[in-house]
Scaffold this active site. Structure first.
Site: not given
Ligand code: NDP
Length: 480
Positions: A160, A200
């Site tokens: 990571k 991510d």
């Molecule tokens: P994105 O950046 O596309 O979206 C993240 C979302 O989560 C946004 O809506 C963001 O809001 C919100 N968010 C981030 N940090 C916080 C916080 N501290 N408090 C509240 N909301 C928050 O990321 P992904 O959708 O790719 O990832 C989401 C989750 O899924 C993560 O935990 C990631 O590790 C996990 N994941 C992702 C994978 C992938 O293929 N993308 C694979 C496996 C797991 P804002 O825009 O306001 O920051």
């Protein structure tokens, strides 16, 4: 966050643990209440050696608890000191990332890559760009990734990386300059057979494109060194959808064990990024109704459901306009709740898809009291240990992230295979493989997590099932 980090004085370290300011000794005491003497001693040593990394401690503690009896029953893993070795990254790379903003000002961020474990394949795992990124968060994510990748059945080790760079509010040119500077250091540590990063939080198609361009320019090779690439330059169909779709497929498998399905169910989703968007799409496909989405500013509640048309608006809002979820409420007349999370709303199923520790014990109790029968984690470690205990004590279906969200990295693995073969599979072919992989992960969890009374503890199932393959490979490869 840590105030004081003297390894010799762990009682002086104060960290935020599950939203509370606690000393490291208090955390060790909390962990001891649920652990055997062996696990307590192991955790005390780990915390002393890796100070001020509460998310890493949390992730390791969960696995150590699951493995407690298993290691007693299988002493070969104890003799080979697998637990002690598997928590130690094979390599950590930390570097300076200087870049120049649109005003001509010099900026500097910190870059990281954690190469955690390569026993069953090259390091594989995403890059996160978010201001909260630090060494402990990336170590927790890299550690989870080792187990997750093992569960997929594909030959991928765990890694990571990322940076404390915040893409929010930056112009495309600033993001490009940052990505180019980041890759100018990272390129020497990665490779299609060594370490293959992906996206991510904060790293989507735009960022992967800029980083891939810089890698190719430096090494002069068109190779599958990153996944999540664009379709016409080495990407795979279904990769953007894979994590969200995969989580819904996994939840569907869990629901089937109780004769249930998504049809007619009300669903809470958090986040509004990549994972959340395709979760909504697949829930709609299966006849469910998603009523919430969120971002770091608050959540929206739409009792009529987020249908395909409304989802299109969310995708444009988040992926192109890069706006806030509040605008959904303004456009569709839905409720908007600032600075809160959606877990106090009533629903049958919850699919947390934003970030770590976003469901606490109080919220878990509220979910279950309101009739929630299934929680499946799209995000990594979104439920606190206390929240997980509530779900397990109440006997609801609970799918931990390292199993439930493994679809993303699984299709990344399929992207690597297509790159190696230099051909592209159809959408249906990749989707079928994704479904098969999610079913297989579910079966593994049932195999290793089955308890009395037909209850499956998917946490134990995922931790033990993911561990065995990596541990056996480590034993076979000797002291490396
Ligand atoms: P994105 O950046 O596309 O979206 C993240 C979302 O989560 C946004 O809506 C963001 O809001 C919100 N968010 C981030 N940090 C916080 C916080 N501290 N408090 C509240 N909301 C928050 O990321 P992904 O959708 O790719 O990832 C989401 C989750 O899924 C993560 O935990 C990631 O590790 C996990 N994941 C992702 C994978 C992938 O293929 N993308 C694979 C496996 C797991 P804002 O825009 O306001 O920051």
């Amino acid at each position: 966050m840590c105030i004081g980090s003297d390894k010799g004085n762990i009682d002086l370290q104060i960290v935020i643990y599950n939203g509370r300011l606690l000393s490291t000794l208090q955390i060790i005491n909390i962990m001891s209440q649920t652990s055997s003497l062996d696990t307590s001693a192991f955790m005390s040593g780990l915390i002393a050696k890796n100070p001020a990394e509460p998310e890493f401690h949390q992730a390791v503690h969960e696995v150590a608890l699951s493995l407690d009896h298993f290691l007693e029953e299988n002493p070969k893993y104890k003799h080979a000191r697998i637990l002690e070795r598997i928590v130690e990254p094979e390599r950590i790379i930390m570097f300076r990332v200087p870049w120049v903003d649109d005003k001509g000002l010099m900026r500097v961020n910190r870059g990281f890559r954690i190469e955690m474990n390569s026993a069953i394949g090259p390091y594989k795992g995403g890059l996160r760009f978010h201001p909260t990124v630090n060494l402990g968060i990336l170590k927790f994510l890299a550690f989870e990734q080792v187990f997750k990748n093992s569960l997929t059945t594909l030959p991928m080790g765990g890694g990571k990386g990322g940076s404390d760079f915040d893409p929010k509010g930056k112009s495309d040119n600033e993001v490009m300059r940052f990505c180019q500077s980041f890759m100018t250091e990272l390129y020497r540590h990665i490779g299609a057979n060594t370490d293959i990063p992906a996206g991510d939080i904060g790293v989507g198609g735009r960022e992967i494109g800029y980083m891939y361009g810089q890698y190719k320019r430096i090494v002069n090779e068109f190779t599958g060194v990153l996944t999540g690439k664009g379709l016409n330059w080495g990407g795979s169909l279904i990769r953007p959808e894979a994590t969200g779709y995969g989580n819904v497929y996994f939840a569907q498998e869990m629901l089937k064990t109780r004769g249930e399905s998504f049809k007619g169910k009300t669903v809470l989703v958090s986040g509004s990024g990549n994972v959340a968007q395709f979760t909504v799409e697949k829930v709609n496909d299966l006849g469910g109704k998603v009523v919430t989405l969120s971002d770091s500013s608050g959540y929206i509640y739409d009792p009529d459901g987020i249908d395909y048309e409304k989802l299109k608006f969310v995708m444009y809002l988040k992926n192109n306009k890069r706006g806030r979820i509040k605008e959904y409420a303004e456009k569709f007349g839905a409720k908007y709740v600032e600075n809160e999370r959606p877990w106090l709303e009533t629903a049958d199923i919850a699919l947390p898809s934003a970030t770590q520790n976003e469901i606490n014990e109080t919220e878990a109790i509220a979910l279950v009291s309101n009739g929630c029968m299934c929680v499946s984690e799209g995000a990594n470690m979104p439920s606190t240990p206390e929240a997980i205990q509530v779900f397990i004590d109440k006997g609801i279906l609970f799918g931990p992230g390292k199993a439930a969200n493994a679809g993303g990295v699984a299709v990344s693995g399929l992207e690597m295979t297509q790159n190696s073969m230099r051909l592209n599979w159809t959408r249906a072919e990749v989707d079928n493989r994704l479904q098969t992989i999610m079913q297989s992960i579910h079966n593994t969890c049932c195999q290793y997590g089955a308890k009395d009374n037909n209850f499956v503890n998917y946490v134990d199932g995922a931790n033990i099932g993911g561990f065995v393959k990596v541990a056996d490979a480590m034993i076979a490869q000797g002291a490396v």
